[in-house]
Design a protein around this motif. Sequence first.
Motif, PDB file in Angstrom:
ATOM      1  N   LYS A 296      -2.286 -10.508   3.832  1.00 26.92           N
ATOM      2  CA  LYS A 296      -3.235 -10.454   2.724  1.00 26.92           C
ATOM      3  C   LYS A 296      -3.729  -9.028   2.492  1.00 26.92           C
ATOM      4  N   LEU A 297      -3.904  -8.677   1.221  1.00 23.27           N
ATOM      5  CA  LEU A 297      -4.443  -7.369   0.857  1.00 23.27           C
ATOM      6  C   LEU A 297      -5.906  -7.255   1.276  1.00 23.27           C
ATOM      7  N   THR A 298      -6.403  -6.041   1.288  1.00 25.54           N
ATOM      8  CA  THR A 298      -7.816  -5.806   1.588  1.00 25.54           C
ATOM      9  C   THR A 298      -8.686  -6.217   0.404  1.00 25.54           C
ATOM     10  N   ASP A 299      -9.982  -6.133   0.587  1.00 26.69           N
ATOM     11  CA  ASP A 299     -10.912  -6.453  -0.507  1.00 26.69           C
ATOM     12  C   ASP A 299     -10.771  -5.480  -1.670  1.00 26.69           C
ATOM     13  N   GLU A 300     -10.178  -4.316  -1.402  1.00 24.81           N
ATOM     14  CA  GLU A 300      -9.927  -3.333  -2.476  1.00 24.81           C
ATOM     15  C   GLU A 300      -8.551  -3.526  -3.093  1.00 24.81           C
ATOM     16  N   PHE A 301      -7.875  -4.637  -2.724  1.00 23.45           N
ATOM     17  CA  PHE A 301      -6.547  -4.978  -3.262  1.00 23.45           C
ATOM     18  C   PHE A 301      -5.475  -3.975  -2.858  1.00 23.45           C
ATOM     19  N   LYS A 302      -5.655  -3.381  -1.669  1.00 21.63           N
ATOM     20  CA  LYS A 302      -4.690  -2.448  -1.098  1.00 21.63           C
ATOM     21  C   LYS A 302      -3.969  -3.106   0.079  1.00 21.63           C
ATOM     22  N   HIS A 303      -2.861  -2.484   0.505  1.00 16.26           N
ATOM     23  CA  HIS A 303      -2.183  -2.934   1.715  1.00 16.26           C
ATOM     24  C   HIS A 303      -3.141  -2.862   2.910  1.00 16.26           C
ATOM     25  N   ASP A 304      -3.151  -3.908   3.702  1.00 15.70           N
ATOM     26  CA  ASP A 304      -3.881  -3.880   4.968  1.00 15.70           C
ATOM     27  C   ASP A 304      -2.880  -3.416   6.032  1.00 15.70           C
TER      28      ASP A 304
ATOM     29  N   PRO B 244      -3.185  -0.278  -6.606  1.00 16.04           N
ATOM     30  CA  PRO B 244      -3.460   0.860  -5.734  1.00 16.04           C
ATOM     31  C   PRO B 244      -2.216   1.398  -5.025  1.00 16.04           C
ATOM     32  N   THR B 245      -2.299   2.654  -4.616  1.00 10.12           N
ATOM     33  CA  THR B 245      -1.234   3.289  -3.852  1.00 10.12           C
ATOM     34  C   THR B 245      -1.562   3.270  -2.360  1.00 10.12           C
ATOM     35  N   ILE B 246      -0.573   3.683  -1.579  1.00  6.77           N
ATOM     36  CA  ILE B 246      -0.764   3.948  -0.152  1.00  6.77           C
ATOM     37  C   ILE B 246      -0.907   5.458  -0.005  1.00  6.77           C
ATOM     38  N   SER B 247      -1.919   5.915   0.703  1.00  8.03           N
ATOM     39  CA  SER B 247      -2.085   7.353   0.892  1.00  8.03           C
ATOM     40  C   SER B 247      -1.106   7.855   1.953  1.00  8.03           C
TER      41      SER B 247
ATOM     42  N   ASN C  35     -14.388  -6.126 -12.351  1.00 11.67           N
ATOM     43  CA  ASN C  35     -14.030  -5.476 -11.084  1.00 11.67           C
ATOM     44  C   ASN C  35     -12.540  -5.153 -11.120  1.00 11.67           C
ATOM     45  N   VAL C  36     -12.193  -3.973 -11.591  1.00  8.04           N
ATOM     46  CA  VAL C  36     -10.793  -3.579 -11.744  1.00  8.04           C
ATOM     47  C   VAL C  36     -10.400  -2.664 -10.582  1.00  8.04           C
ATOM     48  N   PRO C  37      -9.373  -3.014  -9.807  1.00  4.10           N
ATOM     49  CA  PRO C  37      -8.938  -2.140  -8.716  1.00  4.10           C
ATOM     50  C   PRO C  37      -8.389  -0.820  -9.247  1.00  4.10           C
ATOM     51  N   ASP C  38      -8.228   0.134  -8.343  1.00  2.26           N
ATOM     52  CA  ASP C  38      -7.609   1.408  -8.692  1.00  2.26           C
ATOM     53  C   ASP C  38      -6.236   1.135  -9.291  1.00  2.26           C
ATOM     54  N   ALA C  39      -5.985   1.643 -10.486  1.00  6.99           N
ATOM     55  CA  ALA C  39      -4.726   1.391 -11.194  1.00  6.99           C
ATOM     56  C   ALA C  39      -3.899   2.666 -11.215  1.00  6.99           C
ATOM     57  N   GLN C  40      -2.704   2.619 -10.611  1.00  4.84           N
ATOM     58  CA  GLN C  40      -1.865   3.799 -10.513  1.00  4.84           C
ATOM     59  C   GLN C  40      -0.459   3.577 -11.072  1.00  4.84           C
ATOM     60  N   ALA C  41      -0.237   2.428 -11.704  1.00  8.31           N
ATOM     61  CA  ALA C  41       1.068   2.141 -12.301  1.00  8.31           C
ATOM     62  C   ALA C  41       0.898   2.004 -13.813  1.00  8.31           C
ATOM     63  N   ASN C  42       1.754   1.240 -14.449  1.00  7.89           N
ATOM     64  CA  ASN C  42       1.616   1.043 -15.896  1.00  7.89           C
ATOM     65  C   ASN C  42       1.076  -0.345 -16.206  1.00  7.89           C
ATOM     66  N   PHE C  43       0.168  -0.798 -15.362  1.00  8.77           N
ATOM     67  CA  PHE C  43      -0.473  -2.090 -15.551  1.00  8.77           C
ATOM     68  C   PHE C  43      -1.847  -2.064 -14.902  1.00  8.77           C
ATOM     69  N   VAL C  44      -2.632  -3.095 -15.199  1.00  7.88           N
ATOM     70  CA  VAL C  44      -3.986  -3.241 -14.659  1.00  7.88           C
ATOM     71  C   VAL C  44      -4.125  -4.672 -14.149  1.00  7.88           C
ATOM     72  N   TRP C  45      -4.848  -4.826 -13.051  1.00 10.61           N
ATOM     73  CA  TRP C  45      -5.036  -6.132 -12.428  1.00 10.61           C
ATOM     74  C   TRP C  45      -6.464  -6.610 -12.633  1.00 10.61           C
ATOM     75  N   LEU C  46      -6.585  -7.840 -13.116  1.00  9.26           N
ATOM     76  CA  LEU C  46      -7.894  -8.489 -13.214  1.00  9.26           C
ATOM     77  C   LEU C  46      -7.938  -9.618 -12.188  1.00  9.26           C
ATOM     78  N   PRO C  47      -8.755  -9.499 -11.145  1.00  7.00           N
ATOM     79  CA  PRO C  47      -8.833 -10.535 -10.106  1.00  7.00           C
ATOM     80  C   PRO C  47      -9.703 -11.702 -10.563  1.00  7.00           C
ATOM     81  N   LEU C  48      -9.085 -12.654 -11.239  1.00  3.67           N
ATOM     82  CA  LEU C  48      -9.828 -13.728 -11.898  1.00  3.67           C
ATOM     83  C   LEU C  48      -9.921 -15.007 -11.091  1.00  3.67           C
ATOM     84  N   GLY C  49      -9.149 -15.108 -10.014  1.00  4.16           N
ATOM     85  CA  GLY C  49      -9.191 -16.322  -9.208  1.00  4.16           C
ATOM     86  C   GLY C  49      -8.855 -17.560 -10.020  1.00  4.16           C
ATOM     87  N   ASP C  50      -9.711 -18.585  -9.917  1.00  6.46           N
ATOM     88  CA  ASP C  50      -9.449 -19.862 -10.585  1.00  6.46           C
ATOM     89  C   ASP C  50      -9.496 -19.770 -12.109  1.00  6.46           C
TER      90      ASP C  50
END
Length: 364
Positions: free
Chosen positions: A135-143, A169-172, A298-313
């Motif tokens: 599972k990703l972190t709360d910031e929607f990054k790789h754990d 998000p990216t990996i640093s 609450n939009v995570p860091d966007a580094q590609a050509n798309f944006v993620w909306l964490p909408l759940g249900d």
Amino acid sequence: MTQATTKSPFRSALASVPTYKAGKQPAATSGLTPYKLSSNEHYLPPLPGILETLAEPINPANYPDPSATALISALSDYLQVPNDHITVGAGGSEMLTAISHVTLEAGTEVVYPSPSFELYAQAAALNGATQKPVKLTDEFKHDLPAMADAITDRTRLVLLCSPNNPTGPTISKTEFDEFMAKVPSAVLVVLDEAYWEFITERAAVNGLSALNDYDNLVLVRTLSKAHGLAGLRIGYAVAQPHIIRQLRKAGIPFSVTAPSQKAAIASLERIAEVLQRAQTVAEVRDQFVTDLRGQGWNVPDAQANFVWLPLGDLSTAFEDACVAQSLAVRNLNDGVRISIGEPEAMERVLQVAAEFRQQHYPTA
């Protein structure tokens, strides 16, 4: 006559294989121009010269060059790595599939982030491997610490995605190096950089540079995104020669057509324009993120050509609201991915998002 009972001809692994679902087409709505924002396609027109290259005559009775010699030479010049460090295929998807074929089988394991590119789970299941999504972190990054902990002596493959599809998000570089220090050398690590040209985060790891430090690393990139050649299916992998030799065994013969090879070479000759257009998309993306956050999302860091909306249900409800406005977005059940498109499309999504937020989050 009674037909004899027979066993199924299909492999038992298929029972756990998810079917890949491509982005939906937009629904037609009277008075509205439809926009497809569900497949991360390039919304700008093809680069000058690409369509002319495709129009050049070929003999369709002849196979394309199976070694893609000219294309690999062009990639070698561009990447500044030897030819034997590169192999090509029908998009990054074929590269990922080939990597899975040469590493995974029953009794082995693959570790990957979740949610991430849907093909990871599919390719693993087809090869009968045990899937270990982390599972990703709360910031929607790789754990990455959790991913390192998930590796066992049965793990053959680890898949990383930077920027992560679908969350952004990216990996640093620091995170990546710390992770690789924990990975056994016998485990193959894939860095999927399908969207690397859109990255503006300076701390992000550069897979090409990282190849100099890790013999068990495979870099996967594509010309489908920033190059705008998704319909021609061209991807490539870069790694040490001992890895590339194995990947070439698993590639589909003649999978990259002659027109695709020529168009790819033409696009690489215009790489400065490709990168400039990618930055144009990144600027639109950043403004879109700013506007959504301004609405309270609450939009995570966007580094590609798309944006993620964490909408759940509420993901399906949001998708339905977009469908009503002739917009196709990618509903992944726990969130919605929105590709960057034409200005009118982005404005319409913002209108949908604002109305949706007022309706479903009235006190937020």
